[in-house]
Enzyme design. Sequence first.
Site, mmCIF file in Angstrom:
data_model
loop_
_atom_site.group_PDB
_atom_site.id
_atom_site.type_symbol
_atom_site.label_atom_id
_atom_site.label_comp_id
_atom_site.label_asym_id
_atom_site.label_seq_id
_atom_site.Cartn_x
_atom_site.Cartn_y
_atom_site.Cartn_z
ATOM 1 N N ARG A 83 -12.721 -9.245 -0.726
ATOM 2 C CA ARG A 83 -12.255 -8.579 0.613
ATOM 3 C C ARG A 83 -11.877 -7.051 0.337
ATOM 4 N NH1 ARG A 83 -7.379 -5.955 2.239
ATOM 5 N NH2 ARG A 83 -7.006 -6.544 4.374
ATOM 6 N N VAL A 84 -12.519 -6.355 1.272
ATOM 7 C CA VAL A 84 -12.026 -4.867 1.213
ATOM 8 C C VAL A 84 -11.382 -4.522 2.340
ATOM 9 C CG1 VAL A 84 -12.746 -2.436 1.355
ATOM 10 C CG2 VAL A 84 -14.045 -4.064 -0.237
ATOM 11 N N GLY A 85 -9.889 -3.788 2.395
ATOM 12 C CA GLY A 85 -9.220 -3.539 3.384
ATOM 13 C C GLY A 85 -9.726 -2.145 3.795
ATOM 14 N N ASP A 86 -8.680 -1.772 4.781
ATOM 15 C CA ASP A 86 -8.797 -0.404 5.281
ATOM 16 C C ASP A 86 -8.602 0.976 4.305
ATOM 17 O OD1 ASP A 86 -6.302 -1.111 5.359
ATOM 18 O OD2 ASP A 86 -5.719 0.192 7.031
ATOM 19 N N THR A 111 -0.788 1.681 6.478
ATOM 20 C CA THR A 111 -0.538 0.464 5.673
ATOM 21 C C THR A 111 -0.363 -0.732 6.845
ATOM 22 O OG1 THR A 111 1.694 0.607 6.040
ATOM 23 C CG2 THR A 111 0.820 1.411 4.018
ATOM 24 N N GLY A 112 -0.402 -1.837 6.444
ATOM 25 C CA GLY A 112 -0.499 -2.961 7.321
ATOM 26 C C GLY A 112 -1.708 -3.727 7.256
ATOM 27 N N THR A 148 0.838 -1.235 -0.046
ATOM 28 C CA THR A 148 0.052 -0.008 -0.087
ATOM 29 C C THR A 148 0.841 1.134 0.059
ATOM 30 O OG1 THR A 148 -1.682 -1.157 1.204
ATOM 31 C CG2 THR A 148 -1.828 1.359 1.096
ATOM 32 N N GLY A 189 -5.156 -4.288 7.336
ATOM 33 C CA GLY A 189 -6.339 -3.779 7.541
ATOM 34 C C GLY A 189 -7.442 -4.057 8.366
HETATM 35 N N1 ASP Z 1 -3.695 -2.147 4.526
HETATM 36 C C1 ASP Z 1 -4.080 -2.727 3.449
HETATM 37 C C2 ASP Z 1 -5.145 -3.835 3.464
HETATM 38 O O1 ASP Z 1 -5.353 -4.221 4.257
HETATM 39 C C3 ASP Z 1 -2.888 -3.665 3.027
HETATM 40 C C4 ASP Z 1 -1.565 -3.327 3.471
HETATM 41 O O2 ASP Z 1 -1.325 -2.142 3.576
HETATM 42 O O3 ASP Z 1 -0.725 -4.380 3.604
HETATM 43 O O4 ASP Z 1 -5.707 -3.770 2.369
#
Ligand code: ASP
Length: 373
Positions: free
Chosen positions: A246-249, A269-270, A218, A272
């Site tokens: 799937r939808v993340g943050d 990032t990370g 991200t 979600g």
């Molecule tokens: N935060 C993003 C998500 O969960 C992915 C990521 O940053 O790794 O979609």
Amino acid sequence: MPEKLNRRQFVVAGTGTGVLASTRVFTSAPQVITRGVKPAVVAAANGNRSKDGAGLTCVAKAFKMITGGADVLDACIAGVNIVELDPDDTSVGYGGLPNADGVVQLDASVMHGPKKSGGAVACLEGVRTPSLVAKKVMEETDHVLLVGRDAQRFARNMGFTIEDDLNTPKSRELYLEWKRRTDPDHYLNLRDRAQRGYQVALEMVAEGKIDPDHFHGTINCNAVNSKGEICGTTTTSGLAWKIPGRVGDSPILGAGLYVDGEIGAAGSTGRGEANLFSLASFLIVESMRQGKPPKDAGMAALQRIKSQTVAKRLLNSRGQPNFGVTFYILNVKGEYAGVTMYNPNENSTFAVCTENGPQNVKLEPLLTGSAAD
Ligand code: ASP
């Protein structure tokens, strides 16, 4: 040969600490018109990796644009477009790692502080630059979030090129490797398959096949100009090999991005899923509203995520979260911070650009050790 920054064209002193490296990649020195606020751009680490044809990274491009008088959101988007279009960044846009069916599905959001508006898309297929589609949602509709096929139809109507497939040879090859390892006979039950899939993906990260930053990848980019106008965007291909749909943050305002024109901006990032439970970007901006500096506001949000993580499968042997999540924070005064759950070898950084040029700055961790311990 890229030109060096001409320091005489800049006002003094940045606000960041822990600067690890400075990459002088401006091709022409930007004009800084500073009245009160020191312009600044912050982004995830990949904001200082991919470069455009002129040799500018995301943060350098956005900084050059805001100091040249461009709209701050346009500058942030132009910055992340460099990463979205880079086939080698496997966490964003074109070449992002696909979902479990091999389809690249993208999420993105934008927020404009002064205009108090935002837009987002989720599960968008076939458009390399979802951040620009999110901006169209903001500008051309009365809505905030469009998803799936209809987001794609909207993008087509807005004149975007729709491609059949955003995989690159590299992302396709990695997908096939993941399939070979996780689904050799199609007889695993769904739960085992999902768990095994995640484990295998982590193994591939450990083996160096996938850059850890690009598995949980991200890019979030936030910027403030000399007038204190602040905006941000977050764009991603999401979790590698996620369940389709799937939808993340990232496309959720308040989670993967939040901007308040009077206060500041935060993005993430990370993992979600963890952020969606705490709406941590909103929480960070609200903490700054209460007077917390960016770093303290970020640490409080990480602490909240930690305290909300109780499921055993999400805890390591020390009873702490077994995942990473990182926030990029900027206030309207141009003060910034990058905070993360863990930074074991202190080598994880975030990207910053100020009058001192583009830099990689150390992320401040909430917890010691590593997520896996
Ligand atoms: N935060 C993003 C998500 O969960 C992915 C990521 O940053 O790794 O979609």
